[in-house]
Design an enzyme around this catalytic site. Structure first.
Site, PDB file in Angstrom:
ATOM      1  CD  GLU A  42      -2.589  -1.133   2.462  1.00 40.96           C
ATOM      2  OE1 GLU A  42      -3.575  -2.151   2.943  1.00 40.96           O
ATOM      3  OE2 GLU A  42      -2.377  -0.247   3.536  1.00 40.96           O
TER       4      GLU A  42
ATOM      5  CB  CYS B  19       1.944   7.261   3.749  1.00 42.98           C
ATOM      6  SG  CYS B  19       2.008   6.308   5.063  1.00 42.98           S
TER       7      CYS B  19
ATOM      8  CB  CYS C 104       5.166  -5.755   9.764  1.00 44.63           C
ATOM      9  SG  CYS C 104       6.108  -5.297  10.884  1.00 44.63           S
TER      10      CYS C 104
ATOM     11  CB  CYS D 111       1.814  -3.989  16.643  1.00 47.42           C
ATOM     12  SG  CYS D 111       3.412  -3.262  16.679  1.00 47.42           S
TER      13      CYS D 111
ATOM     14  CB  CYS E 156      -0.653  -3.036  13.206  1.00 53.11           C
ATOM     15  SG  CYS E 156       0.078  -2.635  11.611  1.00 53.11           S
TER      16      CYS E 156
ATOM     17  N   GLY F 217       5.227  -2.281   7.159  1.00 52.39           N
ATOM     18  CA  GLY F 217       6.676  -2.910   7.556  1.00 52.39           C
ATOM     19  C   GLY F 217       7.293  -2.119   8.461  1.00 52.39           C
ATOM     20  CD  GLU F 218      10.512  -0.925  12.407  1.00 53.71           C
ATOM     21  OE1 GLU F 218       9.460  -0.303  12.717  1.00 53.71           O
ATOM     22  OE2 GLU F 218      11.733  -0.137  12.402  1.00 53.71           O
TER      23      GLU F 218
ATOM     24  CB  SER G 213       7.390   5.657  11.352  1.00 52.04           C
ATOM     25  OG  SER G 213       6.395   5.160  12.498  1.00 52.04           O
TER      26      SER G 213
ATOM     27  CB  SER H 128       5.278   3.124  16.652  1.00 53.04           C
ATOM     28  OG  SER H 128       5.204   3.635  15.489  1.00 53.04           O
ATOM     29  CG  LEU H 129       6.203   5.367  23.676  1.00 53.65           C
ATOM     30  CD1 LEU H 129       7.745   4.644  23.638  1.00 53.65           C
ATOM     31  CD2 LEU H 129       6.471   6.593  24.422  1.00 53.65           C
ATOM     32  CG  HIS H 130       1.592   2.817  20.019  1.00 55.76           C
ATOM     33  ND1 HIS H 130       0.795   3.779  19.575  1.00 55.76           N
ATOM     34  CD2 HIS H 130       2.055   2.060  19.107  1.00 55.76           C
ATOM     35  CE1 HIS H 130       1.022   3.847  17.894  1.00 55.76           C
ATOM     36  NE2 HIS H 130       1.766   2.779  17.956  1.00 55.76           N
TER      37      HIS H 130
ATOM     38  CG  ASN I  92      -7.975   3.654  11.131  1.00 55.76           C
ATOM     39  OD1 ASN I  92      -9.294   3.597  11.157  1.00 55.76           O
ATOM     40  ND2 ASN I  92      -7.221   3.452   9.966  1.00 55.76           N
TER      41      ASN I  92
ATOM     42  CB  CYS J 222      -0.755   0.781   8.793  1.00 57.10           C
ATOM     43  SG  CYS J 222       0.789  -0.295   8.652  1.00 57.10           S
TER      44      CYS J 222
HETATM   45  N1  SAH Z   1       6.520  -0.285  11.420  1.00 57.56           N
HETATM   46  C1  SAH Z   1       6.645   1.102  11.467  1.00 57.56           C
HETATM   47  C2  SAH Z   1       6.065   1.916  10.605  1.00 57.56           C
HETATM   48  C3  SAH Z   1       4.751   1.617  10.094  1.00 57.56           C
HETATM   49  S1  SAH Z   1       3.312   1.577  11.046  1.00 57.56           S
HETATM   50  C4  SAH Z   1       6.155   1.578  13.141  1.00 57.56           C
HETATM   51  O1  SAH Z   1       5.357   0.731  13.532  1.00 57.56           O
HETATM   52  O2  SAH Z   1       6.415   2.534  13.176  1.00 57.56           O
HETATM   53  C5  SAH Z   1       2.753   3.312  10.787  1.00 57.56           C
HETATM   54  C6  SAH Z   1       1.996   3.833  12.170  1.00 57.56           C
HETATM   55  O3  SAH Z   1       0.661   3.445  12.308  1.00 57.56           O
HETATM   56  C7  SAH Z   1       2.804   3.328  13.679  1.00 57.56           C
HETATM   57  O4  SAH Z   1       2.924   4.533  14.534  1.00 57.56           O
HETATM   58  C8  SAH Z   1       1.943   2.234  13.779  1.00 57.56           C
HETATM   59  O5  SAH Z   1       1.787   2.089  15.440  1.00 57.56           O
HETATM   60  C9  SAH Z   1       0.608   2.992  13.399  1.00 57.56           C
HETATM   61  N2  SAH Z   1      -0.661   2.150  13.427  1.00 57.56           N
HETATM   62  C10 SAH Z   1      -0.800   0.826  12.918  1.00 57.56           C
HETATM   63  N3  SAH Z   1      -1.894   0.461  13.068  1.00 57.56           N
HETATM   64  C11 SAH Z   1      -2.599   1.501  13.583  1.00 57.56           C
HETATM   65  C12 SAH Z   1      -4.132   1.519  13.896  1.00 57.56           C
HETATM   66  N4  SAH Z   1      -4.964   0.371  13.665  1.00 57.56           N
HETATM   67  N5  SAH Z   1      -4.601   2.788  14.213  1.00 57.56           N
HETATM   68  C13 SAH Z   1      -3.919   3.691  14.505  1.00 57.56           C
HETATM   69  N6  SAH Z   1      -2.526   3.458  14.477  1.00 57.56           N
HETATM   70  C14 SAH Z   1      -1.922   2.423  13.882  1.00 57.56           C
HETATM   71 FE1  SF4 Z   2       4.945  -3.893  12.167  1.00 61.05          FE
HETATM   72 FE2  SF4 Z   2       4.755  -1.105  12.483  1.00 61.05          FE
HETATM   73 FE3  SF4 Z   2       2.321  -2.764  11.963  1.00 61.05          FE
HETATM   74 FE4  SF4 Z   2       3.915  -2.980  14.340  1.00 61.05          FE
HETATM   75  S1  SF4 Z   2       2.866  -1.103  13.813  1.00 61.05           S
HETATM   76  S2  SF4 Z   2       3.152  -4.574  13.123  1.00 61.05           S
HETATM   77  S3  SF4 Z   2       5.785  -2.681  13.715  1.00 61.05           S
HETATM   78  S4  SF4 Z   2       4.199  -2.116  10.608  1.00 61.05           S
END
Ligand code: SAH
Ligand code: SF4
Length: 351
Positions: free
Chosen positions: A95, A108, A115, A119, A122, A165-166, A197, A220-222, A296, A339
């Site tokens: 994407e 983006c 990945c 997480c 995600c 992806g990371e 990111s 991406s701390l969360h 999301n 994502c």
């Molecule tokens: N892997 C890397 C980059 C891609 S994800 C990373 O995790 O940073 C891009 C961003 O989208 C990250 O901050 C991720 O935590 C966030 N993200 C993924 N799924 C999400 C969701 N369902 N709602 C909100 N943010 C989300």
């Molecule tokens: Fe991978 Fe980033 Fe999604 Fe976590 S948030 S699964 S590191 S793409």
């Protein structure tokens, strides 16, 4: 035996120079071809009219441009966000999203198919890891949008590596792609207009700190306690918060750049005053900014976005502790611009 075709977008400029030198071409051809690739955004060798026909024919036989095919597109209702599912040479899909916002046009882009981090919330994590993208496949995404924008007389201004992806687990390709994006003789995107990111791959952050780049790092701390982050972001069990923040301090010290911390607010999970306080404590003395984004919802995760009231409680705490933050609007929610969600839509639901 026939040689596999050379994927031109995977080559750095010196590699392109030596390829053409091997083919007996004069030295200036490499710059001409580079400009077709990265300035004129060619999609076919026939367009490269200042190259001799014999060279164009050889390129068509022995090289590929690998321009990705758009297999699905979603446009947001306001027309500002567009998300494309791009098909790669081997049939895998990734994407890429184009956002138009406040005079910026931001791509983006993805760095891997799937990945490995997994997480919980995600959509990309939910599909598992398929493979790394090459530098050419990464660069192809902003180039794709640069072509779309060119047809409207506009330029791409920003790139965020925030798709599938990371990036720090595909380090060489991601960095090679960034270097080509910022090349003044290629796409010429300003370094400060590029954001990478990461989920917090500590060795990657340390390595990135030494690259001499002025790009923005987003983490991406969360969650701000190991107990909670271990659940939401599994890589935290390997690189816990102490190690992560040590690498963040190091990054700021080396680069002088402010770090963005991403925080997807999940109702009743990470929107508590305790988490806000723990976050404030972690950020003390660090050049940082927090992006608060309502979750999301995705198919594979039960969590819900925080209510407006919970969001207000959380941000009131950040204010109290003088943590700089912005509440981000979820751009393109109506087009599943989170994502991994478009690819998920194109697959049957898992049983
Ligand atoms: N892997 C890397 C980059 C891609 S994800 C990373 O995790 O940073 C891009 C961003 O989208 C990250 O901050 C991720 O935590 C966030 N993200 C993924 N799924 C999400 C969701 N369902 N709602 C909100 N943010 C989300
Ligand atoms: Fe991978 Fe980033 Fe999604 Fe976590 S948030 S699964 S590191 S793409």
């Amino acid at each position: 035996m026939t040689q596999p075709a050379v994927r031109l977008y995977d080559l750095e400029f010196p590699a392109l120079q030596s390829l053409l030198a091997d083919w007996g071409e004069p030295a200036y051809r490499a710059r001409q071809l580079w400009e077709w690739l990265y300035v004129h955004l060619a999609t076919d060798f026939d367009q490269m009219t200042n190259l001799p026909r014999s060279l164009r024919e050889r390129l068509a036989l022995q090289a590929t441009l690998g321009v990705p095919q758009v297999v699905d597109t979603l446009q947001s209702s306001d027309g500002e966000t567009r998300k494309d599912l791009l098909c790669l040479e081997d049939g895998e899909t990734v994407e890429a999203v184009l956002m138009r916002y406040r005079g910026r046009r931001t791509a983006c882009i993805s760095t891997q198919v799937g990945c490995a981090i997994g997480c919980a919330f995600c959509a990309t994590g939910q599909m598992g890891f398929h493979r790394n993208l090459t530098s050419g496949e990464i660069v192809a995404q902003p180039l794709h949008f640069a072509r779309v924008l060119r047809d409207e007389g506009q330029r791409l201004t920003n790139v965020v590596l925030m798709g599938m992806g990371e990036p720090l687990l595909n380090y060489e390709a991601a960095l090679a792609a960034i270097r080509r994006l910022i090349d003044p003789q290629a796409l010429n995107v300003g370094q400060r207009h590029i954001t990478l990111s990461t989920v917090g791959v500590v060795p990657g952050i340390k390595r990135l700190a030494g690259e001499g780049l002025q790009i923005t790092l987003a983490v991406s701390l969360h969650a701000a306690t190991d107990q909670l982050r271990d659940q939401l972001v599994p890589i935290n069990r390997r690189y816990g918060l102490d190690a992560l923040f040590e690498s963040c301090y190091h990054y700021v010290e080396r680069t002088g750049r402010r770090i963005s911390f991403e925080w997807a607010l999940i109702q009743g999970v990470n929107d508590t005053p305790q988490q806000a306080q723990a976050l404030a404590a972690r950020l003390e003395g660090l050049l940082a900014h927090v992006n608060v984004i309502p979750l999301n919802p995705t198919r594979g995760y039960d969590g819900r976005p925080s209510s407006r009231a919970a969001l207000n409680v959380f941000t009131a705490q950040l204010k109290r502790y003088r943590v700089p933050y912005t509440v981000r609007v979820r751009r393109g929610v109506d087009i599943q611009a989170g994502c991994g969600q478009l690819r998920q839509r194109n697959r049957p639901a898992s049983p």
